[in-house]
Design an enzyme around this catalytic site. Structure first.
Site, PDB file in Angstrom:
ATOM      1  N   LEU A 132      -8.195   2.975   2.734  1.00 43.50           N
ATOM      2  CA  LEU A 132      -8.985   1.742   2.694  1.00 43.50           C
ATOM      3  C   LEU A 132      -8.097   0.521   2.849  1.00 43.50           C
ATOM      4  O   LEU A 132      -8.421  -0.418   3.568  1.00 43.50           O
ATOM      5  CB  LEU A 132      -9.760   1.686   1.374  1.00 43.50           C
ATOM      6  CG  LEU A 132     -10.582   0.409   1.140  1.00 43.50           C
ATOM      7  CD1 LEU A 132     -11.660   0.277   2.200  1.00 43.50           C
ATOM      8  CD2 LEU A 132     -11.198   0.419  -0.268  1.00 43.50           C
ATOM      9  N   GLU A 133      -6.944   0.514   2.178  1.00 40.38           N
ATOM     10  CA  GLU A 133      -6.003  -0.601   2.301  1.00 40.38           C
ATOM     11  C   GLU A 133      -5.480  -0.704   3.739  1.00 40.38           C
ATOM     12  O   GLU A 133      -5.386  -1.814   4.285  1.00 40.38           O
ATOM     13  CB  GLU A 133      -4.849  -0.395   1.325  1.00 40.38           C
ATOM     14  CG  GLU A 133      -5.268  -0.438  -0.126  1.00 40.38           C
ATOM     15  CD  GLU A 133      -4.189   0.062  -1.064  1.00 40.38           C
ATOM     16  OE1 GLU A 133      -4.300  -0.168  -2.275  1.00 40.38           O
ATOM     17  OE2 GLU A 133      -3.222   0.698  -0.569  1.00 40.38           O
ATOM     18  N   LEU A 134      -5.151   0.429   4.340  1.00 44.53           N
ATOM     19  CA  LEU A 134      -4.642   0.414   5.711  1.00 44.53           C
ATOM     20  C   LEU A 134      -5.697  -0.087   6.690  1.00 44.53           C
ATOM     21  O   LEU A 134      -5.422  -0.930   7.543  1.00 44.53           O
ATOM     22  CB  LEU A 134      -4.191   1.822   6.103  1.00 44.53           C
ATOM     23  CG  LEU A 134      -3.769   2.018   7.558  1.00 44.53           C
ATOM     24  CD1 LEU A 134      -2.577   1.148   7.896  1.00 44.53           C
ATOM     25  CD2 LEU A 134      -3.454   3.490   7.836  1.00 44.53           C
ATOM     26  N   SER A 160       0.856  -1.176   0.000  1.00 48.41           N
ATOM     27  CA  SER A 160       0.000   0.000   0.000  1.00 48.41           C
ATOM     28  C   SER A 160       0.893   1.227   0.000  1.00 48.41           C
ATOM     29  O   SER A 160       1.768   1.371   0.866  1.00 48.41           O
ATOM     30  CB  SER A 160      -0.914  -0.004   1.235  1.00 48.41           C
ATOM     31  OG  SER A 160      -1.668   1.192   1.305  1.00 48.41           O
TER      32      SER A 160
END
Length: 486
Positions: A374-376, A303
Protein backbone atom coordinates in the site's frame (compact mmCIF):
# COMPACT_ATOMS: atom_id res chain seq x y z
CA UNK A 1 69.18 -1.49 -105.15
CA UNK A 2 69.20 2.32 -105.47
CA UNK A 3 70.88 3.64 -108.61
CA UNK A 4 71.43 6.91 -110.40
CA UNK A 5 73.94 8.02 -113.01
CA UNK A 6 76.77 8.55 -110.59
CA UNK A 7 76.38 5.77 -108.04
CA UNK A 8 74.65 2.56 -107.03
CA UNK A 9 73.65 1.39 -103.53
CA UNK A 10 72.65 -2.12 -102.53
CA UNK A 11 70.78 -3.05 -99.33
CA UNK A 12 70.39 -6.71 -98.29
CA UNK A 13 67.39 -8.00 -96.34
CA UNK A 14 66.72 -11.29 -94.59
CA UNK A 15 63.38 -13.00 -95.18
CA UNK A 16 62.03 -15.67 -92.86
CA UNK A 17 59.02 -17.70 -93.98
CA UNK A 18 56.82 -19.06 -91.17
CA UNK A 19 54.49 -22.00 -91.28
CA UNK A 20 50.90 -21.33 -90.07
CA UNK A 21 51.48 -23.28 -86.86
CA UNK A 22 54.49 -21.04 -86.06
CA UNK A 23 52.49 -17.79 -86.16
CA UNK A 24 51.41 -16.54 -82.72
CA UNK A 25 47.70 -16.45 -82.00
CA UNK A 26 45.72 -15.07 -79.02
CA UNK A 27 43.23 -17.95 -78.63
CA UNK A 28 41.86 -20.98 -80.42
CA UNK A 29 39.22 -18.96 -82.28
CA UNK A 30 41.69 -16.35 -83.59
CA UNK A 31 43.41 -17.23 -86.87
CA UNK A 32 47.18 -16.81 -87.19
CA UNK A 33 48.25 -13.37 -88.45
CA UNK A 34 51.80 -12.68 -89.56
CA UNK A 35 51.50 -8.87 -89.49
CA UNK A 36 50.61 -6.37 -86.78
CA UNK A 37 46.98 -5.20 -86.85
CA UNK A 38 45.99 -1.89 -88.38
CA UNK A 39 43.89 0.57 -86.36
CA UNK A 40 40.61 2.16 -87.35
CA UNK A 41 38.37 4.58 -85.40
CA UNK A 42 34.61 4.69 -86.07
CA UNK A 43 32.24 7.23 -84.52
CA UNK A 44 29.41 5.94 -82.36
CA UNK A 45 26.10 5.69 -84.26
CA UNK A 46 28.03 6.34 -87.49
CA UNK A 47 28.83 4.04 -90.40
CA UNK A 48 32.06 3.10 -92.14
CA UNK A 49 33.49 0.32 -94.33
CA UNK A 50 36.36 -2.01 -93.47
CA UNK A 51 38.74 -2.92 -96.30
CA UNK A 52 41.00 -5.91 -95.86
CA UNK A 53 44.67 -4.81 -95.96
CA UNK A 54 46.70 -6.03 -98.94
CA UNK A 55 43.56 -7.16 -100.74
CA UNK A 56 44.39 -5.09 -103.84
CA UNK A 57 47.84 -6.66 -104.10
CA UNK A 58 46.30 -10.12 -104.03
CA UNK A 59 43.75 -9.13 -106.66
CA UNK A 60 46.52 -8.02 -109.05
CA UNK A 61 48.46 -11.28 -108.89
CA UNK A 62 45.47 -13.65 -108.66
CA UNK A 63 44.17 -15.57 -111.66
CA UNK A 64 40.59 -14.76 -110.64
CA UNK A 65 38.69 -12.57 -108.14
CA UNK A 66 39.83 -13.38 -104.58
CA UNK A 67 37.29 -14.25 -101.89
CA UNK A 68 37.29 -12.64 -98.44
CA UNK A 69 35.97 -14.11 -95.17
CA UNK A 70 35.41 -11.78 -92.22
CA UNK A 71 35.58 -12.72 -88.55
CA UNK A 72 34.97 -10.58 -85.42
CA UNK A 73 36.64 -12.09 -82.39
CA UNK A 74 35.19 -15.62 -82.46
CA UNK A 75 32.15 -14.90 -84.68
CA UNK A 76 32.42 -15.65 -88.40
CA UNK A 77 30.29 -13.68 -90.86
CA UNK A 78 27.29 -13.60 -91.21
CA UNK A 79 27.01 -11.96 -87.77
CA UNK A 80 23.90 -12.00 -85.65
CA UNK A 81 23.22 -8.27 -86.00
CA UNK A 82 22.13 -6.64 -89.26
CA UNK A 83 24.14 -3.47 -88.51
CA UNK A 84 27.17 -5.10 -90.17
CA UNK A 85 27.01 -6.44 -93.72
CA UNK A 86 29.61 -7.73 -96.15
CA UNK A 87 29.48 -6.22 -99.61
CA UNK A 88 31.99 -7.89 -101.88
CA UNK A 89 35.33 -7.83 -100.15
CA UNK A 90 34.35 -4.94 -97.85
CA UNK A 91 32.63 -5.27 -94.44
CA UNK A 92 30.23 -2.38 -94.02
CA UNK A 93 29.36 -1.16 -90.47
CA UNK A 94 26.10 0.75 -90.79
CA UNK A 95 25.63 1.83 -87.11
CA UNK A 96 28.66 1.64 -84.85
CA UNK A 97 28.04 0.40 -81.30
CA UNK A 98 30.22 -0.23 -78.27
CA UNK A 99 29.97 -4.03 -78.63
CA UNK A 100 31.35 -3.84 -82.20
CA UNK A 101 34.81 -2.87 -80.96
CA UNK A 102 37.75 -5.26 -81.09
CA UNK A 103 39.78 -7.22 -83.62
CA UNK A 104 38.36 -8.05 -87.05
CA UNK A 105 40.09 -10.73 -89.13
CA UNK A 106 39.86 -10.97 -92.90
CA UNK A 107 41.14 -14.07 -94.71
CA UNK A 108 41.86 -13.67 -98.46
CA UNK A 109 41.88 -16.76 -100.66
CA UNK A 110 42.90 -16.71 -104.34
CA UNK A 111 44.31 -18.90 -107.12
CA UNK A 112 47.68 -18.22 -108.73
CA UNK A 113 49.07 -20.47 -111.47
CA UNK A 114 46.69 -23.22 -110.42
CA UNK A 115 47.68 -23.11 -106.79
CA UNK A 116 45.43 -21.86 -103.98
CA UNK A 117 46.99 -19.29 -101.68
CA UNK A 118 45.62 -17.42 -98.64
CA UNK A 119 46.65 -14.88 -96.02
CA UNK A 120 45.00 -13.27 -92.99
CA UNK A 121 45.11 -9.67 -91.81
CA UNK A 122 43.62 -8.01 -88.68
CA UNK A 123 42.06 -4.60 -88.01
CA UNK A 124 41.62 -3.22 -84.48
CA UNK A 125 38.37 -1.19 -84.50
CA UNK A 126 37.76 1.40 -81.76
CA UNK A 127 34.52 3.29 -81.09
CA UNK A 128 34.90 7.02 -80.58
CA UNK A 129 32.51 9.90 -80.01
CA UNK A 130 30.80 11.20 -83.09
CA UNK A 131 32.26 14.02 -85.13
CA UNK A 132 29.04 15.98 -84.67
CA UNK A 133 29.73 16.74 -80.98
CA UNK A 134 31.78 19.72 -79.79
CA UNK A 135 35.49 19.21 -80.44
CA UNK A 136 36.86 22.29 -78.68
CA UNK A 137 39.38 21.60 -75.90
CA UNK A 138 38.39 22.66 -72.38
CA UNK A 139 40.08 23.19 -69.01
CA UNK A 140 38.21 21.93 -65.95
CA UNK A 141 41.05 22.26 -63.42
CA UNK A 142 41.85 24.77 -62.08
CA UNK A 143 38.26 26.00 -61.84
CA UNK A 144 37.48 29.65 -62.50
CA UNK A 145 37.17 30.54 -58.82
CA UNK A 146 39.79 28.12 -57.52
CA UNK A 147 42.64 29.54 -55.44
CA UNK A 148 45.94 27.76 -54.80
CA UNK A 149 47.40 28.23 -51.32
CA UNK A 150 51.19 28.54 -51.43
CA UNK A 151 53.92 29.00 -48.87
CA UNK A 152 57.19 30.86 -49.33
CA UNK A 153 60.43 28.89 -49.39
CA UNK A 154 58.73 25.63 -50.39
CA UNK A 155 58.21 23.69 -53.61
CA UNK A 156 54.84 24.58 -55.13
CA UNK A 157 53.01 22.29 -57.55
CA UNK A 158 50.20 23.62 -59.74
CA UNK A 159 48.08 21.02 -61.54
CA UNK A 160 46.15 21.68 -64.75
CA UNK A 161 43.75 19.19 -66.37
CA UNK A 162 42.40 19.55 -69.88
CA UNK A 163 39.91 17.59 -71.99
CA UNK A 164 40.70 16.92 -75.64
CA UNK A 165 37.77 15.57 -77.71
CA UNK A 166 38.66 12.90 -80.24
CA UNK A 167 40.38 14.25 -83.34
CA UNK A 168 42.95 12.73 -85.62
CA UNK A 169 45.24 15.69 -85.10
CA UNK A 170 47.88 17.02 -82.75
CA UNK A 171 47.00 18.31 -79.25
CA UNK A 172 49.02 20.09 -76.57
CA UNK A 173 48.79 21.29 -72.96
CA UNK A 174 51.37 23.64 -71.41
CA UNK A 175 52.10 26.32 -68.80
CA UNK A 176 53.26 29.89 -69.30
CA UNK A 177 54.70 32.35 -66.77
CA UNK A 178 54.02 36.03 -67.56
CA UNK A 179 53.05 35.03 -71.10
CA UNK A 180 56.28 33.13 -71.81
CA UNK A 181 56.90 29.43 -72.00
CA UNK A 182 59.09 27.83 -69.35
CA UNK A 183 62.15 27.46 -71.60
CA UNK A 184 62.18 31.23 -72.17
CA UNK A 185 62.16 32.20 -68.50
CA UNK A 186 65.29 33.90 -67.07
CA UNK A 187 65.04 31.53 -64.10
CA UNK A 188 64.05 28.52 -66.14
CA UNK A 189 65.88 26.20 -63.72
CA UNK A 190 63.26 27.03 -61.06
CA UNK A 191 60.32 26.11 -63.32
CA UNK A 192 59.56 22.69 -64.77
CA UNK A 193 56.46 20.83 -65.96
CA UNK A 194 55.42 17.20 -66.38
CA UNK A 195 52.60 15.99 -68.64
CA UNK A 196 50.78 12.69 -68.37
CA UNK A 197 47.71 10.96 -69.71
CA UNK A 198 44.90 10.60 -67.14
CA UNK A 199 41.82 9.14 -68.83
CA UNK A 200 40.59 7.76 -72.16
CA UNK A 201 36.85 7.75 -72.94
CA UNK A 202 35.77 6.76 -76.47
CA UNK A 203 38.57 8.75 -78.01
CA UNK A 204 38.30 11.75 -75.65
CA UNK A 205 41.50 12.19 -73.70
CA UNK A 206 42.04 13.88 -70.35
CA UNK A 207 45.61 15.03 -69.90
CA UNK A 208 47.35 16.66 -66.96
CA UNK A 209 50.22 19.11 -66.77
CA UNK A 210 51.93 19.79 -63.44
CA UNK A 211 53.97 22.97 -62.98
CA UNK A 212 56.72 22.69 -60.36
CA UNK A 213 58.08 25.93 -58.84
CA UNK A 214 61.15 25.46 -56.71
CA UNK A 215 61.85 27.78 -53.75
CA UNK A 216 58.68 29.85 -54.12
CA UNK A 217 59.35 33.55 -53.44
CA UNK A 218 57.11 36.48 -52.54
CA UNK A 219 57.76 37.97 -56.02
CA UNK A 220 56.16 34.90 -57.56
CA UNK A 221 52.81 35.99 -56.12
CA UNK A 222 52.83 38.87 -58.60
CA UNK A 223 53.51 36.61 -61.59
CA UNK A 224 50.83 35.35 -63.95
CA UNK A 225 50.68 31.57 -64.25
CA UNK A 226 48.47 30.39 -67.13
CA UNK A 227 47.58 26.89 -68.30
CA UNK A 228 46.70 26.48 -72.01
CA UNK A 229 45.26 23.68 -74.17
CA UNK A 230 45.09 23.50 -77.96
CA UNK A 231 43.99 21.25 -80.83
CA UNK A 232 43.14 21.91 -84.48
CA UNK A 233 39.64 23.15 -83.56
CA UNK A 234 40.44 25.71 -80.89
CA UNK A 235 42.42 27.07 -77.95
CA UNK A 236 41.66 27.69 -74.23
CA UNK A 237 43.63 29.18 -71.34
CA UNK A 238 43.06 29.80 -67.65
CA UNK A 239 44.99 31.61 -64.95
CA UNK A 240 45.95 29.98 -61.66
CA UNK A 241 45.14 32.29 -58.73
CA UNK A 242 47.65 32.10 -55.87
CA UNK A 243 47.22 33.04 -52.23
CA UNK A 244 49.91 33.00 -49.58
CA UNK A 245 49.34 30.64 -46.70
CA UNK A 246 49.02 32.31 -43.32
CA UNK A 247 51.59 30.71 -41.04
CA UNK A 248 50.32 29.77 -37.60
CA UNK A 249 52.55 29.64 -34.52
CA UNK A 250 52.77 25.88 -34.49
CA UNK A 251 54.73 25.64 -31.23
CA UNK A 252 52.39 27.89 -29.28
CA UNK A 253 49.35 26.29 -30.88
CA UNK A 254 50.61 22.79 -30.11
CA UNK A 255 51.39 23.67 -26.49
CA UNK A 256 48.00 25.31 -26.03
CA UNK A 257 46.24 22.33 -27.55
CA UNK A 258 48.24 19.95 -25.37
CA UNK A 259 47.44 21.89 -22.19
CA UNK A 260 43.77 22.00 -23.18
CA UNK A 261 43.67 18.25 -23.73
CA UNK A 262 45.43 17.59 -20.42
CA UNK A 263 42.98 19.86 -18.58
CA UNK A 264 40.01 18.20 -20.27
CA UNK A 265 41.36 14.76 -19.35
CA UNK A 266 42.00 15.91 -15.79
CA UNK A 267 38.49 17.35 -15.50
CA UNK A 268 37.03 14.15 -16.91
CA UNK A 269 38.93 12.05 -14.36
CA UNK A 270 37.95 14.39 -11.51
CA UNK A 271 34.29 14.33 -12.55
CA UNK A 272 34.31 10.55 -13.04
CA UNK A 273 35.78 9.98 -9.57
CA UNK A 274 34.17 12.84 -7.61
CA UNK A 275 30.92 13.43 -9.47
CA UNK A 276 28.85 12.77 -6.36
CA UNK A 277 30.85 15.27 -4.31
CA UNK A 278 30.62 17.85 -7.09
CA UNK A 279 26.88 17.36 -7.37
CA UNK A 280 26.41 17.70 -3.63
CA UNK A 281 28.54 20.84 -3.62
CA UNK A 282 26.48 22.31 -6.45
CA UNK A 283 23.25 21.51 -4.62
CA UNK A 284 24.52 23.12 -1.43
CA UNK A 285 25.27 26.35 -3.32
CA UNK A 286 22.43 26.58 -5.81
CA UNK A 287 19.86 24.02 -4.63
CA UNK A 288 16.40 25.13 -3.48
CA UNK A 289 15.12 24.18 -0.05
CA UNK A 290 11.79 22.47 -0.75
CA UNK A 291 10.43 23.51 2.65
CA UNK A 292 9.98 27.01 1.21
CA UNK A 293 8.08 25.84 -1.87
CA UNK A 294 5.60 23.25 -0.54
CA UNK A 295 3.47 22.51 2.52
CA UNK A 296 4.86 19.05 3.27
CA UNK A 297 5.35 17.99 6.88
CA UNK A 298 7.96 15.25 6.45
CA UNK A 299 11.07 15.00 4.33
CA UNK A 300 11.14 11.21 4.21
CA UNK A 301 8.65 8.40 4.69
CA UNK A 302 10.31 4.98 5.03
CA UNK A 303 8.56 1.87 3.78
CA UNK A 304 10.06 -1.44 4.90
CA UNK A 305 9.21 -4.99 5.83
CA UNK A 306 8.03 -5.22 9.44
CA UNK A 307 9.14 -7.88 11.90
CA UNK A 308 12.29 -8.66 9.91
CA UNK A 309 15.97 -7.83 9.74
CA UNK A 310 15.02 -4.81 7.59
CA UNK A 311 13.29 -3.20 10.59
CA UNK A 312 16.50 -3.27 12.63
CA UNK A 313 18.40 -1.65 9.73
CA UNK A 314 15.76 1.07 9.33
CA UNK A 315 15.48 1.96 13.02
CA UNK A 316 19.11 1.71 14.11
CA UNK A 317 20.91 2.92 10.98
CA UNK A 318 18.77 4.58 8.34
CA UNK A 319 16.47 6.59 10.62
CA UNK A 320 19.27 7.52 13.05
CA UNK A 321 21.54 8.96 10.34
CA UNK A 322 18.76 10.78 8.49
CA UNK A 323 17.40 12.44 11.63
CA UNK A 324 20.42 12.93 13.86
CA UNK A 325 23.25 13.40 11.34
CA UNK A 326 21.66 14.85 8.21
CA UNK A 327 18.80 16.79 9.82
CA UNK A 328 15.85 15.32 7.90
CA UNK A 329 12.38 14.88 9.34
CA UNK A 330 11.57 11.17 9.06
CA UNK A 331 8.14 9.58 9.23
CA UNK A 332 7.78 5.96 10.42
CA UNK A 333 4.26 4.58 10.45
CA UNK A 334 4.72 2.42 13.54
CA UNK A 335 6.19 5.34 15.47
CA UNK A 336 4.28 8.39 14.25
CA UNK A 337 0.77 7.01 13.70
CA UNK A 338 -1.86 7.65 16.40
CA UNK A 339 -3.62 4.69 18.02
CA UNK A 340 -7.15 3.95 16.96
CA UNK A 341 -6.80 5.24 13.38
CA UNK A 342 -7.43 3.39 10.14
CA UNK A 343 -4.21 1.90 8.69
CA UNK A 344 -5.13 2.68 5.08
CA UNK A 345 -6.11 6.30 5.74
CA UNK A 346 -3.11 6.91 7.98
CA UNK A 347 -0.74 5.40 5.42
CA UNK A 348 -2.07 7.47 2.51
CA UNK A 349 -1.97 10.61 4.68
CA UNK A 350 1.65 10.08 5.75
CA UNK A 351 2.79 9.37 2.18
CA UNK A 352 0.96 12.46 0.85
CA UNK A 353 2.57 14.66 3.56
CA UNK A 354 6.12 13.49 2.67
CA UNK A 355 8.55 14.75 0.02
CA UNK A 356 10.32 11.43 -0.50
CA UNK A 357 9.33 7.79 -0.14
CA UNK A 358 12.24 5.48 0.74
CA UNK A 359 11.45 1.86 -0.13
CA UNK A 360 13.85 -0.59 1.53
CA UNK A 361 13.88 -3.48 -0.95
CA UNK A 362 14.81 -6.96 0.26
CA UNK A 363 13.46 -10.50 -0.07
CA UNK A 364 11.32 -9.85 2.98
CA UNK A 365 9.80 -6.73 1.46
CA UNK A 366 9.03 -8.47 -1.81
CA UNK A 367 6.96 -11.07 0.04
CA UNK A 368 5.39 -8.64 2.53
CA UNK A 369 1.62 -8.21 2.84
CA UNK A 370 -0.69 -5.30 2.15
CA UNK A 371 0.92 -2.63 4.41
CA UNK A 372 4.20 -2.32 2.45
CA UNK A 373 2.53 -2.69 -0.94
CA UNK A 374 0.00 0.00 0.00
CA UNK A 375 2.84 2.41 0.83
CA UNK A 376 4.61 1.58 -2.44
CA UNK A 377 1.49 1.97 -4.57
CA UNK A 378 0.60 5.27 -2.87
CA UNK A 379 4.10 6.61 -3.57
CA UNK A 380 4.12 5.52 -7.22
CA UNK A 381 0.66 7.03 -7.80
CA UNK A 382 1.71 10.29 -6.18
CA UNK A 383 4.85 10.39 -8.29
CA UNK A 384 3.01 9.63 -11.53
CA UNK A 385 -0.02 11.87 -11.05
CA UNK A 386 1.01 14.96 -9.14
CA UNK A 387 4.79 14.86 -9.36
CA UNK A 388 4.95 16.18 -5.77
CA UNK A 389 6.54 12.97 -4.45
CA UNK A 390 9.64 11.03 -5.49
CA UNK A 391 10.16 7.34 -4.81
CA UNK A 392 13.68 6.11 -3.99
CA UNK A 393 14.63 2.44 -3.82
CA UNK A 394 17.20 1.29 -1.26
CA UNK A 395 18.34 -2.24 -2.01
CA UNK A 396 19.21 -3.58 1.43
CA UNK A 397 19.74 -7.14 0.23
CA UNK A 398 19.91 -8.55 -3.32
CA UNK A 399 16.58 -9.65 -4.75
CA UNK A 400 16.13 -11.79 -7.85
CA UNK A 401 14.26 -10.27 -10.71
CA UNK A 402 11.43 -12.76 -10.31
CA UNK A 403 11.13 -11.81 -6.65
CA UNK A 404 10.25 -8.18 -7.36
CA UNK A 405 6.58 -7.38 -6.89
CA UNK A 406 4.66 -6.26 -9.95
CA UNK A 407 4.59 -2.59 -8.93
CA UNK A 408 8.37 -2.50 -8.57
CA UNK A 409 9.00 -4.28 -11.87
CA UNK A 410 6.91 -1.71 -13.73
CA UNK A 411 8.42 1.38 -12.09
CA UNK A 412 12.03 0.16 -11.73
CA UNK A 413 13.20 1.86 -14.93
CA UNK A 414 12.14 5.34 -13.76
CA UNK A 415 13.13 5.02 -10.08
CA UNK A 416 16.48 5.79 -8.49
CA UNK A 417 18.15 2.75 -6.89
CA UNK A 418 20.75 3.06 -4.09
CA UNK A 419 22.50 -0.15 -2.98
CA UNK A 420 23.52 -0.85 0.64
CA UNK A 421 26.87 -2.69 0.68
CA UNK A 422 27.11 -3.70 4.32
CA UNK A 423 30.12 -2.48 6.28
CA UNK A 424 31.40 -0.45 3.33
CA UNK A 425 28.29 1.76 3.54
CA UNK A 426 28.25 2.44 7.28
CA UNK A 427 30.61 5.42 7.13
CA UNK A 428 28.85 8.72 6.41
CA UNK A 429 31.44 9.46 3.72
CA UNK A 430 30.62 6.27 1.84
CA UNK A 431 29.14 6.27 -1.62
CA UNK A 432 25.79 5.01 -0.27
CA UNK A 433 25.10 8.10 1.85
CA UNK A 434 26.38 10.48 -0.80
CA UNK A 435 24.17 8.86 -3.43
CA UNK A 436 21.20 8.97 -1.07
CA UNK A 437 21.76 12.66 -0.22
CA UNK A 438 21.67 13.46 -3.95
CA UNK A 439 18.15 12.01 -4.14
CA UNK A 440 16.92 13.60 -0.88
CA UNK A 441 15.83 17.26 -0.49
CA UNK A 442 18.48 19.97 -0.03
CA UNK A 443 19.29 20.72 3.61
CA UNK A 444 21.49 23.50 4.99
CA UNK A 445 22.21 23.23 8.73
CA UNK A 446 24.21 26.12 10.24
CA UNK A 447 27.05 25.42 12.64
CA UNK A 448 25.53 27.47 15.49
CA UNK A 449 21.98 26.20 15.35
CA UNK A 450 22.53 22.86 13.73
CA UNK A 451 22.97 20.93 16.99
CA UNK A 452 19.86 22.46 18.51
CA UNK A 453 17.80 21.71 15.41
CA UNK A 454 18.85 18.09 15.45
CA UNK A 455 18.20 17.80 19.19
CA UNK A 456 14.81 19.41 18.74
CA UNK A 457 13.85 16.94 16.00
CA UNK A 458 15.12 14.05 18.10
CA UNK A 459 13.09 15.18 21.12
CA UNK A 460 9.98 15.70 19.01
CA UNK A 461 10.35 12.23 17.52
CA UNK A 462 10.70 10.73 21.01
CA UNK A 463 7.65 12.63 22.27
CA UNK A 464 5.66 11.52 19.25
CA UNK A 465 6.42 7.92 20.15
CA UNK A 466 5.58 8.49 23.82
CA UNK A 467 2.29 10.14 22.86
CA UNK A 468 0.92 6.73 21.93
CA UNK A 469 1.25 5.66 25.61
CA UNK A 470 0.39 9.03 27.18
CA UNK A 471 3.97 9.75 28.29
CA UNK A 472 4.37 13.24 26.70
CA UNK A 473 6.57 15.36 28.99
CA UNK A 474 5.83 18.93 29.96
CA UNK A 475 8.83 20.16 27.98
CA UNK A 476 6.85 19.83 24.72
CA UNK A 477 4.65 22.69 25.89
CA UNK A 478 7.59 25.06 25.82
CA UNK A 479 10.07 24.82 22.86
CA UNK A 480 12.66 26.81 24.83
CA UNK A 481 12.83 24.03 27.42
CA UNK A 482 13.48 21.58 24.65
CA UNK A 483 16.42 23.63 23.38
CA UNK A 484 17.80 23.99 26.89
CA UNK A 485 17.46 20.27 27.45
CA UNK A 486 19.37 19.73 24.24
Amino acid sequence: MLRNRSSCSKISMRLRVLRPDEVARGSDCEPPVAMAPTHLNIGLQEGRGLDCPDYQDAAKMADSEPTVTWQHLCDVYPFWSGDRQQRGSRLQVHIMQDSYQGLYYCTVRFMKRGRQLNFTRSINVTAVYSKSVNKLPTIFHPAEEQIYTVKQGTEVRLVCKGLFPHLDSARDIWWTVDGKTLDKQPEHQRFSSHNRHVKYDYGDRTEESELVIKDFQSEDLKREFNCSVKNERGFATRRAQLQEEVSLPSLELGCGLGVTLVLMLLLFVVYHVFWLELLLLYRSWFGTDERHTDDKEYDVYISYARNSEDEQFVLSTLRDVLENELGYSVCLFDRDSLPGGTITDETLSFVARSRRLLVVVSPGYASQGSQALLELKAGIDGMALGGHLRVILIQYKPVRRKGWVRELRRARVALALVRWQGDKSKDLTSRFWKRLRVELPVRRVSRDGGGKDVALMRMMSQNSANSQTGLITDTTKDPQKVLNAA
